[in-house]
Design an enzyme around this catalytic site. Structure first.
Site, PDB file in Angstrom:
ATOM      1  N   HIS A 109      23.794  38.228  44.242  1.00  0.00           N
ATOM      2  CA  HIS A 109      24.089  39.562  43.693  1.00  0.00           C
ATOM      3  C   HIS A 109      22.885  40.489  43.873  1.00  0.00           C
ATOM      4  O   HIS A 109      23.021  41.657  44.222  1.00  0.00           O
ATOM      5  CB  HIS A 109      24.398  39.474  42.193  1.00  0.00           C
ATOM      6  CG  HIS A 109      25.627  38.697  41.849  1.00  0.00           C
ATOM      7  ND1 HIS A 109      25.579  37.486  41.199  1.00  0.00           N
ATOM      8  CD2 HIS A 109      26.936  38.964  42.043  1.00  0.00           C
ATOM      9  CE1 HIS A 109      26.800  37.037  41.009  1.00  0.00           C
ATOM     10  NE2 HIS A 109      27.648  37.909  41.512  1.00  0.00           N
ATOM     11  N   GLN A 138      42.349  38.765  37.141  1.00  0.00           N
ATOM     12  CA  GLN A 138      42.233  37.944  38.338  1.00  0.00           C
ATOM     13  C   GLN A 138      42.114  36.452  38.020  1.00  0.00           C
ATOM     14  O   GLN A 138      41.847  35.656  38.914  1.00  0.00           O
ATOM     15  CB  GLN A 138      41.075  38.417  39.227  1.00  0.00           C
ATOM     16  CG  GLN A 138      39.690  38.201  38.667  1.00  0.00           C
ATOM     17  CD  GLN A 138      38.631  38.917  39.493  1.00  0.00           C
ATOM     18  OE1 GLN A 138      38.486  40.126  39.430  1.00  0.00           O
ATOM     19  NE2 GLN A 138      37.862  38.164  40.268  1.00  0.00           N
TER      20      GLN A 138
HETATM   21  O1  PAF Z   1      33.558  38.993  43.261  1.00  0.00           O
HETATM   22  C1  PAF Z   1      33.614  39.329  42.053  1.00  0.00           C
HETATM   23  O2  PAF Z   1      32.681  39.163  41.272  1.00  0.00           O
HETATM   24  C2  PAF Z   1      34.891  39.950  41.536  1.00  0.00           C
HETATM   25  O3  PAF Z   1      36.018  39.412  42.157  1.00  0.00           O
HETATM   26  C3  PAF Z   1      34.913  41.480  41.609  1.00  0.00           C
HETATM   27  C4  PAF Z   1      34.876  41.983  43.048  1.00  0.00           C
HETATM   28  C5  PAF Z   1      33.719  42.059  40.851  1.00  0.00           C
HETATM   29  C6  PAF Z   1      36.198  42.030  40.969  1.00  0.00           C
HETATM   30  O4  PAF Z   1      36.299  41.622  39.643  1.00  0.00           O
END
Ligand code: PAF
Length: 282
Positions: free
Chosen positions: A33, A57
């Site tokens: 990140h 999700q």
């Molecule tokens: O990759 C992630 O951390 C998530 O899928 C995202 C793109 C932030 C969407 O919630």
């Protein structure tokens, strides 16, 4: 670094920004990140990250409740990576009512691989990312959004979403960051026991050897691909993994490759109760 939670405060904090460079995350930040934040800094006039664990999700049996939330450490890491603005909405900020309008991605790209094993996952991802985009970029001439290639299919799906909705956003991909032994960095690595952590690199090793074999086959790949994949799955199973898929695909649309296509190998497998994914462009 300024931290905001509400949409109104985000809008206020972004007053005057012309080209936000944005890294959406679900927190529990690792070097992958932070590499995206570093990559983002020269690309826009303000560097924005978001932290939001997106319920939409996760499937009902998945780890939404136990997903690692490491707020203090995340803020310190973003601050030291030079992030200007952190948007950390509460659920009530992003979903003030049940989200009944959703972004339905192209099934040809989103219903295979991850989408086949996690039905609805990409609808949840696209929906939240569209909401985050509209929060960060609304009213601005352009923007940049960064996603890691570790989530290869997610990057491809979101890139197509941006293209097909003609959003004035440049999607930039960040390379996968790996631990010294080769394990792809992931928030879910924290679930692994010590023994599992030592074993975990074998997913990327399996992909490496599948990639080598696919390259060696060259023009014979279309006829021999399924046999190669079956052998790779059997090898990983023999080590105690429960693989969902290990496959050679065409890079741009993740379809079964024809001779001469640019390739990527992708895999997802469970080690104990932890599901890991990885990929390698070849
Ligand atoms: O990759 C992630 O951390 C998530 O899928 C995202 C793109 C932030 C969407 O919630």
């Amino acid at each position: 670094m300024k931290i905001v939670h509400s949409l109104a405060d985000l809008r206020q904090a972004l007053t005057g920004a012309q080209r936000p460079a944005f890294v959406p995350t679900m927190g529990n930040l690792h070097d992958g990140h932070l590499a995206l934040v570093n990559q983002a800094r020269p690309l826009g006039d303000v560097t924005v990250a978001s932290i939001f664990v997106n319920r939409l999700q996760f499937l009902p049996h998945e780890d939404f409740d136990s997903y690692p939330r490491t707020w203090e450490a995340d803020c310190a890491k973003l601050e030291s990576a030079g992030c200007d603005l952190l948007f950390a909405p509460r659920e009530s900020d992003l979903y003030p009512e049940a989200q009944t309008f959703k972004v339905q991605p192209d099934p040809a790209l989103a219903d295979l691989l991850e989408g086949a094993f996690r039905p609805g996952f990409f609808t949840g991802v696209c929906t939240v990312v569209m909401k985050l985009f509209s929060a960060v970029y609304a009213g601005r001439p352009e923007g940049v959004a960064l996603f890691g290639k570790k989530d290869y299919q997610q990057w491809r799906v979101l890139h197509r979403m941006v293209e097909q909705f003609a959003l004035p956003i440049t999607v930039v991909a960040g390379e996968t960051c790996r631990a010294p032994d080769g394990l792809a960095l992931s928030s879910r690595n924290g679930y692994l026991s010590e023994a599992e952590r030592a074993e975990a690199v074998h997913l990327s090793l399996a992909l490496r050897s599948l990639a080598r074999e696919a390259l060696a086959l060259a023009h014979a790949l279309p006829e021999r691909r399924e046999a190669l994949e079956a052998q790779a799955l059997a090898d990983l199973r023999a080590r105690g993994w429960q693989p969902d898929y290990l496959t050679v695909r065409r890079r741009h649309d993740l379809q079964v490759p024809q001779a001469g296509d640019a390739l990527v190998v992708l895999g997802a497998a469970r080690l104990g109760s932890t599901r890991l994914i990885d990929n390698l462009e070849i």
